[in-house]
Design an enzyme around this catalytic site. Structure first.
Site, PDB file in Angstrom:
ATOM      1  N   GLY A 164      -1.114   1.157  10.500  1.00  0.00           N
ATOM      2  CA  GLY A 164      -1.767   2.377  10.996  1.00  0.00           C
ATOM      3  C   GLY A 164      -1.043   2.842  12.249  1.00  0.00           C
ATOM      4  O   GLY A 164      -0.902   2.073  13.205  1.00  0.00           O
TER       5      GLY A 164
ATOM      6  N   MET B 205       0.850  -1.188   0.000  1.00  0.00           N
ATOM      7  CA  MET B 205       0.000   0.000   0.000  1.00  0.00           C
ATOM      8  C   MET B 205       0.893   1.248   0.000  1.00  0.00           C
ATOM      9  O   MET B 205       0.681   2.179  -0.768  1.00  0.00           O
ATOM     10  CB  MET B 205      -0.856   0.042   1.264  1.00  0.00           C
TER      11      MET B 205
ATOM     12  N   GLU C  33      -5.765  -7.239  10.779  1.00  0.00           N
ATOM     13  CA  GLU C  33      -4.328  -6.940  10.827  1.00  0.00           C
ATOM     14  C   GLU C  33      -3.981  -6.260  12.154  1.00  0.00           C
ATOM     15  O   GLU C  33      -2.959  -6.556  12.777  1.00  0.00           O
ATOM     16  CB  GLU C  33      -3.917  -6.036   9.663  1.00  0.00           C
TER      17      GLU C  33
END
Ligand code: FAD
Length: 377
Positions: A364, A125, A242
């Site tokens: 994140g 990503m 995740e």
């Protein structure tokens, strides 16, 4: 730790098997892999042959367990201080995307070799200019008849060097921002695709994190995963798992290092007394054990919810935030209790401390977790 109700007997038997695998196949070689910056593909094949990869998938795709089995693999690697082994991205991220959004043809083509460890998976990503903010992704996938042509660059990709299959996020409609992103399965022998060398990181040295380059990479339209422009929605759904996986890694690493620190401070002497006999040491260890026990009970409940199919993404964000922040804080204190030896790479605690730092960033960042939680209030 007392018996954990979230795990059944078959999970606990599997844990013994995974523990033996880690001791036999990983620990004796781990330092050499850290020097090399990569784990050998042979490790993946051995793990596959023992059923340690993709174990939460249904049997026809090489699995046969549930997420409890996946959690066992995650925990045993982390508890034994092997955070650089990239099984979790492969099994708990790449495989679930393929399983949930893939066609039968895609699943048959990639999931079984992934479960055997013949094919290693990565997910791409992040780009040099786009990490937290996915709508800043610049990589494009332009439709050309029955093909897509991919151009762009990805960075910080876990398993990047070993990967034979990369799930790539690219824009199929730049006007739509994050809503114009799509997911592609790119086999790494594709013409125009290349990999950088392992990036030199401050921790997780055995992890082959690298950059990926796409220069007019032509893939068949069959390599699109799911629907065009749906990647953002898919990622929003899959990131909860995740984040739970990262939280489980953080908690198990913390627990493993707590036990090691009790051992170390029980033998190390200063001023004629064992380090653990100082009240400062005992109080800090008591705090750390209390906090990690509370974390464990919360995470086991998250794991139960996830296994029952109803883990809320905000709760998953709380799990990641709590677990990784506590891991960072406590490992720093445990390192201090080791004195100068704590700073030596040959001691587990130093490696755990450096390896842990990435967990507050990938999947994140802690700030993004706070944003998600804050928005829900
Ligand atoms: C070891 C490692 C492995 C990785 N593996 C992968 C992988 O396999 N695949 C992959 O795609 N990526 C991977 N990543 C990338 C990782 O997901 C990103 O680094 C992460 O999402 C942060 O993006 P960034 O580095 O661009 O930081 P930025 O997004 O530039 O953030 C910089 C700082 O700004 C803060 N910030 C950003 N936005 C906000 C906001 N809205 N509010 C408050 N603060 C904000 C961040 O929290 C951070 O502190 C990996 C990274 C590391 C370190």
């Amino acid at each position: 730790m007392s018996k954990r109700p979230v795990f059944r007997d078959d999970h606990e038997h599997f844990r013994e098997q995974v523990h033996r695998f880690v001791k036999r196949e990983i620990l004796p070689h781990y330092s050499a892999w850290e020097q090399a910056g990569v784990t050998p593909p042979e490790l993946w094949r051995r793990a596959g042959s023992e059923g340690l990869l993709n174990c939460a998938l249904p049997e026809p795709y090489g699995g046969g367990g549930d997420f409890g089995h996946a959690a066992v693999v995650i925990e045993e690697l982390a508890r034994n201080n092997c955070l650089g082994v990239g099984f979790s991205i492969h099994s708990d991220m790449v495989a679930p995307y393929l399983h949930t959004y893939g066609t039968e043809k895609q699943k048959n083509r990639w999931l079984v070799p992934m479960a055997c460890g013949e094919l290693i998976g990565a997910i791409a990503m992040t780009e040099p200019g786009a990490g937290s903010d996915l709508k800043a992704i610049r990589m494009t996938a332009r439709k050309d008849g029955q093909h897509y042509i991919l151009n762009g660059q990805k960075t910080f990709i876990t398993n990047g060097v070993n990967a034979g299959l990369v799930l790539v996020v690219a824009s199929t409609n730049p006007d739509l921002g994050a809503r114009g992103l799509s997911l592609f399965c790119v086999e790494t022998h594709a013409s125009g695709f290349s990999k950088g060398s392992p990036l030199y990181k401050i921790g997780q040295h055995a992890q082959d994190t690298c950059e990926l380059f796409f220069d007019d990479v032509r893939v068949s339209a069959d390599n699109l995963l799911g629907e065009e422009n749906a990647a953002f929605e898919y990622m929003s759904r899959e990131l909860a798992q995740e984040r739970l996986a990262i939280a489980l890694r953080a908690a198990a690493s913390l627990e493993g290092m707590l036990l090691k620190t009790v051992e170390y401070t029980s033998t190390r002497k200063a001023f004629g007394r064992r380090v653990i006999d100082y009240q400062n040491t005992r109080f800090r260890l008591a705090d750390a054990f209390s906090q990690s026990t509370m974390l464990r009970i919360f995470l086991d409940d998250c794991l139960r919810q996830h296994m029952e199919g109803d883990l809320d993404p905000t709760i998953a964000a709380m799990a990641k935030l709590n677990a990784t922040e506590l891991q960072g804080k406590v490992l720093d204190e445990l390192l201090q209790m080791h004195g100068g030896y704590g700073y030596m790479a040959e001691y587990d605690i130093g490696r755990a401390w450096a390896d842990a730092r990435a967990l507050r960033i990938f999947g994140g960042t802690s700030e993004i977790m706070r944003e998600i939680i804050g928005r829900s209030l």
